[in-house]
Motif scaffolding. Structure first.
Motif, PDB file in Angstrom:
ATOM      1  N   LEU A 217      44.931 -33.392  56.647  1.00 24.72           N
ATOM      2  CA  LEU A 217      44.320 -34.175  57.720  1.00 24.72           C
ATOM      3  C   LEU A 217      43.232 -33.369  58.426  1.00 24.72           C
TER       4      LEU A 217
ATOM      5  N   GLU B 260      48.425 -40.518  60.032  1.00 24.45           N
ATOM      6  CA  GLU B 260      47.481 -41.567  59.674  1.00 24.45           C
ATOM      7  C   GLU B 260      48.240 -42.734  59.066  1.00 24.45           C
ATOM      8  N   TYR B 261      47.615 -43.911  59.177  1.00 29.81           N
ATOM      9  CA  TYR B 261      48.176 -45.124  58.589  1.00 29.81           C
ATOM     10  C   TYR B 261      47.202 -45.622  57.535  1.00 29.81           C
ATOM     11  N   THR B 262      47.650 -45.640  56.263  1.00 27.97           N
ATOM     12  CA  THR B 262      46.765 -45.975  55.150  1.00 27.97           C
ATOM     13  C   THR B 262      47.046 -47.352  54.563  1.00 27.97           C
TER      14      THR B 262
ATOM     15  N   THR C 248      41.276 -46.803  58.450  1.00 31.10           N
ATOM     16  CA  THR C 248      42.432 -45.908  58.476  1.00 31.10           C
ATOM     17  C   THR C 248      42.534 -45.267  59.854  1.00 31.10           C
TER      18      THR C 248
ATOM     19  N   LYS D 129      43.861 -42.731  62.674  1.00 30.67           N
ATOM     20  CA  LYS D 129      44.408 -41.375  62.663  1.00 30.67           C
ATOM     21  C   LYS D 129      44.551 -40.881  64.097  1.00 30.67           C
TER      22      LYS D 129
ATOM     23  N   GLY E 162      38.608 -35.526  61.902  1.00 28.62           N
ATOM     24  CA  GLY E 162      37.802 -36.697  62.226  1.00 28.62           C
ATOM     25  C   GLY E 162      36.312 -36.438  62.281  1.00 28.62           C
TER      26      GLY E 162
ATOM     27  N   ASP F  73      38.924 -44.155  60.709  1.00 27.61           N
ATOM     28  CA  ASP F  73      38.206 -43.641  59.542  1.00 27.61           C
ATOM     29  C   ASP F  73      38.126 -44.709  58.457  1.00 27.61           C
TER      30      ASP F  73
ATOM     31  N   ARG G   3      32.965 -44.132  60.565  1.00 30.19           N
ATOM     32  CA  ARG G   3      34.070 -43.447  61.224  1.00 30.19           C
ATOM     33  C   ARG G   3      33.688 -43.219  62.681  1.00 30.19           C
TER      34      ARG G   3
ATOM     35  N   THR H  46      35.332 -41.154  66.198  1.00 27.48           N
ATOM     36  CA  THR H  46      36.359 -40.203  66.616  1.00 27.48           C
ATOM     37  C   THR H  46      36.129 -39.795  68.067  1.00 27.48           C
TER      38      THR H  46
END
Length: 486
Positions: A148, A306-308, A314, A316, A346, A378, A389, A391
């Motif tokens: 990550l 993170e959730y994919t 995505t 994070k 990020g 992301d 993306r 961040t």
């Protein structure tokens, strides 16, 4: 230009001669090119230069706030990697690079100065009848860290002349990475007098990556042998390795050599897919047998998830904590020593991490001696071939204001502690970056990277001139260009 043409022709002749001498050698070439413009307002939160070491002597440096920024630059970088492949087990890699601003050095019109640098040069082979791979020479080197984050805060994202060995101990389960690297050899063949001095900095490292279904852990360790006469300062390692007490009377180390060591572990959990977890723990210490004021030790811990499970983006989240200086300089440093950091998450504008358009790309904040949190969306993709993306990152210091103030008072304006890079517990910075990439063709991308940063700094630590300048305006950048890979 004539000199550059002659150099290219000479290199071509050498390649031709090599091919004629050994027709079985196959040459494979890959590379990349970046051409981009950067508008960056308020470098270093002030729009002025930071203090920097003038040479190998830690008592010599140029002061901050003596030069003003040029906000717009056009950068170009070209890299060519040539693999001379004897067979599937043996090859030699030569990587060359040209990087400069338009109108300067090699990219000056009519009468350029030739500046081609070697950034990779290594021999790589596998031991006969097994999968053990040996690499010797100038090579990319990253200590283990969870994916990550962009590389280890101890050493990563750069190159070192090293000998490394990779071996699968248990197929698809347990591996080995071991190596030796020489980061500095200041005097090379002969020391400057008839008295031999310790002018090298060497590193020995070992990692044992373990991978099972849904989980990966990599314990690792590194030992460094640091010579007292090595040039840590103009190489950029000094403030990362040495304690602030090194500048206090009696200056310098007592020992001719000091040991530095790090032990850590990286962790990745994919068993909860599409939720993935990441974490790292590192402890590092150095010069523990030297005078108390010269010792340095500390912790670094990070984690994220993170959730994919979504196709269009995505999410994070991440955070970290690193120990900071206490109120005394004479009892050594409580910050973890490190060599070179490209840590970040990020693509944060605050850190030197994964920016594609790399020059003048970030604020140069140190993750060591700070804590922070961040969140990122992301891989945002609602339009074909376009990904984006965004961040947000918040950073606050863990250093005592008293320790930084003491050294700044003792030395005056200096490069060891820098406003914005090193934060007290009463200071913070925050940043936002929005980045997009559009694939014009499979190997050609248009890239946009933007960033904004705001900092709050103590006048009693950095002085009225720098702190007030930072309050007058925030920092921001817009970079746009083309990235071609072949």
């Amino acid at each position: 230009m004539k000199r550059l043409v002659l150099l290219v022709c000479f290199a071509t002749l050498l390649l031709g001669a090599a091919a004629a001498a050994n027709a079985t050698t196959e040459v494979k070439m890959t590379g990349d090119s970046r051409i981009y413009g950067v508008y960056f307002a308020n470098h270093n939160f002030t729009g002025w230069n930071t203090a920097s070491w003038s040479g190998s002597n830690p008592a010599s440096w140029s002061k901050s706030g003596t030069k003003t920024e040029d906000r717009f630059q056009l950068w170009e970088r070209f890299r060519l990697r040539s693999d001379f492949v004897a067979n599937e087990a043996v090859k030699f890699r030569l990587g060359i690079k040209v990087e400069d601003t338009w109108g300067h050095g090699t990219l000056t019109a009519a009468n350029p100065a030739v500046a081609i640098s070697v950034y990779q040069a290594y021999l790589q082979f596998k031991l006969p009848n097994c999968a053990v791979e040996v690499t010797a020479g100038l090579q990319d080197l990253d200590l283990p860290h969870s994916s990550l984050f962009n590389t280890s805060p101890v050493f990563g994202g750069d190159r070192m002349a090293a000998l490394t060995i990779k071996a699968p101990l248990i197929d698809n389960t347990l591996g080995l990475l071991a190596g030796f690297g020489r980061a500095i050899d200041t005097n090379r063949t002969y020391d400057t007098t008839t008295t031999q001095v310790a002018d090298e900095f060497d590193a020995y490292f070992l990692a044992l990556p373990v991978t099972v279904d849904g989980f990966k852990v990599t314990p690792w360790g590194m030992v460094g042998v640091a010579g007292a006469d090595a040039n840590y300062w103009s190489t950029g390692f000094g403030q990362n390795l040495v304690s602030a007490g090194d500048f206090v009377t009696t200056a310098g180390w007592k020992n001719a050599q000091n040991a530095y060591w790090w032990i850590g572990g990286s962790f990745e959990v994919t068993a909860l897919d599409p939720v993935k977890l990441y974490a790292d723990v590192i402890y590092g210490a150095g010069a523990q047998s030297d005078r108390k004021k010269n010792r340095r030790e500390g912790w670094f811990i990070d984690g994220g998830l993170e959730y994919t499970g979504w196709d269009v983006l995505t999410p994070k989240a991440f955070g970290w904590w690193s120990s900071g200086e206490d109120g005394s300089t004479r009892n050594g440093s409580e910050r973890m020593a490190y060599i070179h950091s490209s840590w970040g998450a990020g693509n944060s504008f605050l850190f030197d991490d994964t920016q594609i358009l790399g020059k003048e790309s970030n604020m140069g904040v140190s993750p060591v001696g700070n804590w922070g949190i961040g969140a990122s969306l992301d891989n945002i993709s609602f339009v074909e071939k376009l990904t984006s993306r965004v961040t947000y990152t918040y950073v606050r210091g863990t250093n005592s204001a008293k320790a930084i103030r003491y050294l700044n008072t003792y030395l005056g304006d200096n490069p060891y502690f820098q406003m914005g890079r090193d934060l007290t517990a009463e200071e913070y910075v925050m940043g936002v970056n929005l980045d997009s990439k559009y694939m014009i063709y499979e190997n050609l991308a248009a890239v946009l990277e933007t960033g904004w940063a705001h900092g709050q700094f103590q006048t009693s630590v950095w002085g009225h001139r720098l702190a007030e300048r930072a309050r007058s305006a925030d920092s921001w950048k817009v970079a746009f260009g083309l990235n071609y890979k072949f």
